[in-house]
Design a protein around this motif. Structure first.
Motif, PDB file in Angstrom:
ATOM      1  N   MET A  77      38.444  46.763  39.540  1.00  9.95           N
ATOM      2  CA  MET A  77      38.165  48.185  39.292  1.00  9.95           C
ATOM      3  C   MET A  77      37.276  48.802  40.357  1.00  9.95           C
ATOM      4  O   MET A  77      36.469  48.137  40.995  1.00  9.95           O
ATOM      5  N   THR A  78      37.426  50.111  40.489  1.00  7.27           N
ATOM      6  CA  THR A  78      36.449  50.924  41.195  1.00  7.27           C
ATOM      7  C   THR A  78      36.520  52.332  40.615  1.00  7.27           C
ATOM      8  O   THR A  78      37.274  52.561  39.658  1.00  7.27           O
ATOM      9  N   ASN A  79      35.734  53.252  41.155  1.00  7.93           N
ATOM     10  CA  ASN A  79      35.668  54.603  40.592  1.00  7.93           C
ATOM     11  C   ASN A  79      35.534  55.638  41.678  1.00  7.93           C
ATOM     12  O   ASN A  79      35.085  55.347  42.790  1.00  7.93           O
ATOM     13  N   CYS A  80      35.865  56.871  41.313  1.00  9.02           N
ATOM     14  CA  CYS A  80      35.458  58.026  42.106  1.00  9.02           C
ATOM     15  C   CYS A  80      35.073  59.138  41.139  1.00  9.02           C
ATOM     16  O   CYS A  80      35.444  59.094  39.967  1.00  9.02           O
ATOM     17  N   GLY A  84      30.712  56.783  37.564  1.00 11.67           N
ATOM     18  CA  GLY A  84      31.735  55.754  37.502  1.00 11.67           C
ATOM     19  C   GLY A  84      31.440  54.793  36.358  1.00 11.67           C
ATOM     20  O   GLY A  84      30.275  54.569  36.001  1.00 11.67           O
ATOM     21  N   TRP A  85      32.500  54.234  35.795  1.00 15.96           N
ATOM     22  CA  TRP A  85      32.359  53.311  34.666  1.00 15.96           C
ATOM     23  C   TRP A  85      32.047  51.925  35.219  1.00 15.96           C
ATOM     24  O   TRP A  85      32.756  51.426  36.094  1.00 15.96           O
ATOM     25  N   THR A  86      30.981  51.318  34.740  1.00 12.93           N
ATOM     26  CA  THR A  86      30.654  49.962  35.189  1.00 12.93           C
ATOM     27  C   THR A  86      30.299  49.077  33.996  1.00 12.93           C
ATOM     28  O   THR A  86      29.887  49.568  32.939  1.00 12.93           O
ATOM     29  N   TYR A  92      28.226  48.059  29.146  1.00 19.12           N
ATOM     30  CA  TYR A  92      28.963  49.006  29.993  1.00 19.12           C
ATOM     31  C   TYR A  92      28.406  50.405  29.822  1.00 19.12           C
ATOM     32  O   TYR A  92      27.804  50.756  28.819  1.00 19.12           O
ATOM     33  N   ARG A  93      28.591  51.186  30.875  1.00 19.50           N
ATOM     34  CA  ARG A  93      28.000  52.532  30.921  1.00 19.50           C
ATOM     35  C   ARG A  93      28.589  53.300  32.095  1.00 19.50           C
ATOM     36  O   ARG A  93      29.254  52.715  32.955  1.00 19.50           O
ATOM     37  N   TYR A  94      28.294  54.590  32.152  1.00 20.04           N
ATOM     38  CA  TYR A  94      28.597  55.383  33.350  1.00 20.04           C
ATOM     39  C   TYR A  94      27.359  55.396  34.230  1.00 20.04           C
ATOM     40  O   TYR A  94      26.227  55.490  33.738  1.00 20.04           O
ATOM     41  N   SER A  95      27.606  55.317  35.536  1.00 22.79           N
ATOM     42  CA  SER A  95      26.484  55.298  36.462  1.00 22.79           C
ATOM     43  C   SER A  95      26.810  56.223  37.638  1.00 22.79           C
ATOM     44  O   SER A  95      27.964  56.306  38.080  1.00 22.79           O
ATOM     45  N   ALA A  96      25.779  56.919  38.144  1.00 23.48           N
ATOM     46  CA  ALA A  96      25.994  57.861  39.253  1.00 23.48           C
ATOM     47  C   ALA A  96      26.120  57.125  40.584  1.00 23.48           C
ATOM     48  O   ALA A  96      26.598  57.692  41.559  1.00 23.48           O
ATOM     49  N   VAL A  97      25.669  55.892  40.628  1.00 20.29           N
ATOM     50  CA  VAL A  97      25.799  55.125  41.879  1.00 20.29           C
ATOM     51  C   VAL A  97      26.617  53.858  41.633  1.00 20.29           C
ATOM     52  O   VAL A  97      26.646  53.310  40.528  1.00 20.29           O
ATOM     53  N   ASP A  98      27.255  53.432  42.709  1.00 22.01           N
ATOM     54  CA  ASP A  98      28.012  52.186  42.673  1.00 22.01           C
ATOM     55  C   ASP A  98      27.014  51.034  42.761  1.00 22.01           C
ATOM     56  O   ASP A  98      26.301  50.904  43.763  1.00 22.01           O
ATOM     57  N   PRO A  99      26.918  50.201  41.736  1.00 25.75           N
ATOM     58  CA  PRO A  99      25.907  49.126  41.776  1.00 25.75           C
ATOM     59  C   PRO A  99      26.133  48.135  42.916  1.00 25.75           C
ATOM     60  O   PRO A  99      25.197  47.447  43.333  1.00 25.75           O
ATOM     61  N   GLU A 100      27.342  48.087  43.463  1.00 27.69           N
ATOM     62  CA  GLU A 100      27.615  47.158  44.583  1.00 27.69           C
ATOM     63  C   GLU A 100      27.008  47.668  45.885  1.00 27.69           C
ATOM     64  O   GLU A 100      26.654  46.882  46.755  1.00 27.69           O
ATOM     65  N   THR A 101      26.977  48.991  46.043  1.00 24.13           N
ATOM     66  CA  THR A 101      26.546  49.555  47.334  1.00 24.13           C
ATOM     67  C   THR A 101      25.277  50.400  47.205  1.00 24.13           C
ATOM     68  O   THR A 101      24.700  50.795  48.218  1.00 24.13           O
ATOM     69  N   ASP A 102      24.880  50.700  45.983  1.00 17.34           N
ATOM     70  CA  ASP A 102      23.764  51.624  45.715  1.00 17.34           C
ATOM     71  C   ASP A 102      24.022  53.032  46.241  1.00 17.34           C
ATOM     72  O   ASP A 102      23.089  53.821  46.396  1.00 17.34           O
ATOM     73  N   GLN A 103      25.257  53.330  46.538  1.00 21.41           N
ATOM     74  CA  GLN A 103      25.645  54.659  47.032  1.00 21.41           C
ATOM     75  C   GLN A 103      26.341  55.421  45.910  1.00 21.41           C
ATOM     76  O   GLN A 103      26.932  54.805  45.021  1.00 21.41           O
ATOM     77  N   PRO A 104      26.323  56.771  45.984  1.00 18.44           N
ATOM     78  CA  PRO A 104      27.119  57.520  45.003  1.00 18.44           C
ATOM     79  C   PRO A 104      28.585  57.102  45.122  1.00 18.44           C
ATOM     80  O   PRO A 104      29.037  56.696  46.194  1.00 18.44           O
ATOM     81  N   TRP A 105      29.320  57.212  44.043  1.00 12.92           N
ATOM     82  CA  TRP A 105      30.760  56.927  44.088  1.00 12.92           C
ATOM     83  C   TRP A 105      31.429  57.951  45.000  1.00 12.92           C
ATOM     84  O   TRP A 105      30.930  59.076  45.126  1.00 12.92           O
ATOM     85  N   PRO A 106      32.553  57.623  45.628  1.00 19.98           N
ATOM     86  CA  PRO A 106      33.270  58.631  46.428  1.00 19.98           C
ATOM     87  C   PRO A 106      33.638  59.835  45.556  1.00 19.98           C
ATOM     88  O   PRO A 106      33.855  59.683  44.347  1.00 19.98           O
ATOM     89  N   CYS A 133      36.831  59.146  37.495  1.00 19.43           N
ATOM     90  CA  CYS A 133      38.168  58.531  37.524  1.00 19.43           C
ATOM     91  C   CYS A 133      37.987  57.044  37.782  1.00 19.43           C
ATOM     92  O   CYS A 133      37.474  56.638  38.825  1.00 19.43           O
ATOM     93  N   LEU A 134      38.396  56.259  36.797  1.00 14.86           N
ATOM     94  CA  LEU A 134      38.346  54.796  36.925  1.00 14.86           C
ATOM     95  C   LEU A 134      39.682  54.345  37.528  1.00 14.86           C
ATOM     96  O   LEU A 134      40.741  54.762  37.060  1.00 14.86           O
ATOM     97  N   ILE A 135      39.597  53.556  38.574  1.00 16.44           N
ATOM     98  CA  ILE A 135      40.805  53.040  39.230  1.00 16.44           C
ATOM     99  C   ILE A 135      40.922  51.554  38.897  1.00 16.44           C
ATOM    100  O   ILE A 135      40.018  50.773  39.203  1.00 16.44           O
ATOM    101  N   ASN A 136      42.020  51.204  38.242  1.00 13.55           N
ATOM    102  CA  ASN A 136      42.246  49.814  37.832  1.00 13.55           C
ATOM    103  C   ASN A 136      43.376  49.213  38.653  1.00 13.55           C
ATOM    104  O   ASN A 136      44.424  49.844  38.797  1.00 13.55           O
ATOM    105  N   GLN A 137      43.175  48.006  39.120  1.00  9.94           N
ATOM    106  CA  GLN A 137      44.245  47.298  39.811  1.00  9.94           C
ATOM    107  C   GLN A 137      44.635  46.058  38.993  1.00  9.94           C
ATOM    108  O   GLN A 137      43.800  45.184  38.753  1.00  9.94           O
ATOM    109  N   TYR A 138      45.902  46.000  38.565  1.00  7.78           N
ATOM    110  CA  TYR A 138      46.413  44.869  37.790  1.00  7.78           C
ATOM    111  C   TYR A 138      47.371  44.072  38.662  1.00  7.78           C
ATOM    112  O   TYR A 138      48.280  44.642  39.249  1.00  7.78           O
TER     113      TYR A 138
END
Ligand code: SIN
Ligand code: FE2
Length: 229
Positions: A77-80, A84-86, A92-106, A133-138
Motif C-alpha cells: 500500500m501507499t497513499n496520496c 494517508g491510511w497507515t 491503524y489511523r490516518y496520518s498527514a505524513v508518510d511514516p516511511e519518509t516523514d514527508q507529507p503524502w504526495p 486515496c489509498l493505493i493497494n497493490q495485489y
C-alpha cells in the motif's frame, strides 16, 4: 442517473450473470447492487490514470504494513492526498505524513481526483472532494479480510473504489462481520461507490487468482478514495 437496480445474492454465477447483463444491455450505466452500493462497470480508464499512480508510488513507495497484531499485510500500500491510511503495531489511523519518509503524502493527482468526482456523481453523490486515496497493490495470493472503513470523520460521503489490472472477487457482508456474503468480480476499470446505507458495510477481497493483464501483468491495483477529515 440510471435507476437500474440489481439485488444480488451469494452466488458468483449470479455475479457473472450481472456482469453479462450489464455488458450486453446496460452499456456502462451505473447499476445499484444494493441500497447505497453502486457498480460502474468499466468506468475508469486505467491507461489514463496509470501515469498519476506511478508518480505517487515514486514519491511514496509501496510497503506491506503491519496489523496491530503484528501480521504483515499481503497487499502492498501507499497513499496520496492530505492524509494517508497507515497501520502498524499501534493500530491503524490516518496520518498527514508518510511514516516511511516523514514527508507529507504526495498530493492527490488531478486525474485521480477527477475520476473520483465523476464516479461519485454518476452514483448520485454530488460535490465529492476526497482528501485521501489509498493505493493497494495485489499480486496473486494477496487478499483483504473483512473490514469496515470507519476511520473517517464522517460517513456522509461515500467511498469510491476503482480497480485496475487483473480481476478480483470483492465480497460484502453487510452490517455484520462474517454475515452471509455477496460477491462480485471486479475487472480492470470497474468502480464501486459505497455510501448511504452501504457506507459501513463489512467488505473485503478474496485471495487473488493467478491471471495476467496486458498492461499490468499479474497485478491488481485498487484505489479507494475517502473523505477522511
Ligand atoms: C479496501 O476495501 O480498502 C480495498 C478494496 C479492494 O481492493 O477492492
Ligand atoms: Fe475497505
Amino acid at each position: 442517473m440510471s435507476s437500474n437496480t440489481i439485488f444480488f445474492k451469494n452466488s458468483h454465477v449470479l455475479a457473472r450473470a450481472v456482469r453479462y447483463a450489464i455488458a450486453m444491455t446496460l452499456l456502462k450505466e451505473p447499476v445499484c447492487l444494493m441500497p447505497g452500493m453502486w457498480y460502474l462497470p468499466g468506468f475508469a480508464q486505467s491507461r489514463e490514470i496509470w501515469p498519476a499512480i506511478r508518480q505517487v508510488i515514486a514519491a511514496a513507495p509501496l510497503r506491506h504494513m503491519q496489523t496491530q497484531r503484528g501480521f504483515k499485510m499481503s497487499v502492498a500500500m501507499t497513499n496520496c492526498g492530505d492524509v494517508g491510511w497507515t497501520s502498524d503495531r499501534r493500530g491503524y489511523r490516518y496520518s498527514a505524513v508518510d511514516p516511511e519518509t516523514d514527508q507529507p503524502w504526495p498530493e492527490l493527482p488531478a486525474a485521480l481526483r477527477s475520476l473520483a468526482n465523476s464516479a461519485a456523481a454518476a452514483a448520485g453523490f454530488d460535490d465529492y472532494e476526497p482528501d485521501a486515496c489509498l493505493i493497494n497493490q495485489y499480486k496473486p495470493g494477496a487478499q483483504m479480510g473483512a473490514h469496515q472503513d470507519r476511520n473517517e470523520r464522517s460517513f456522509d460521503y461515500p467511498i469510491v473504489s476503482a480497480s485496475l489490472g487483473i480481476p478480483a472477487r470483492f465480497f460484502i457482508q453487510g452490517e455484520q462481520k462474517g454475515g452471509k456474503s455477496q460477491s462480485i468480480d471486479l475487472h480492470d476499470g470497474d468502480v464501486l461507490v459505497f455510501g448511504g446505507e452501504a457506507r459501513c458495510h463489512f467488505h473485503g477481497v478474496r485471495k487473488l487468482k493467478q491471471a495476467t493483464h496486458p498492461q499490468f501483468g499479474s497485478v491488481r491495483w485498487n484505489l479507494t478514495f475517502r473523505v477522511a477529515q
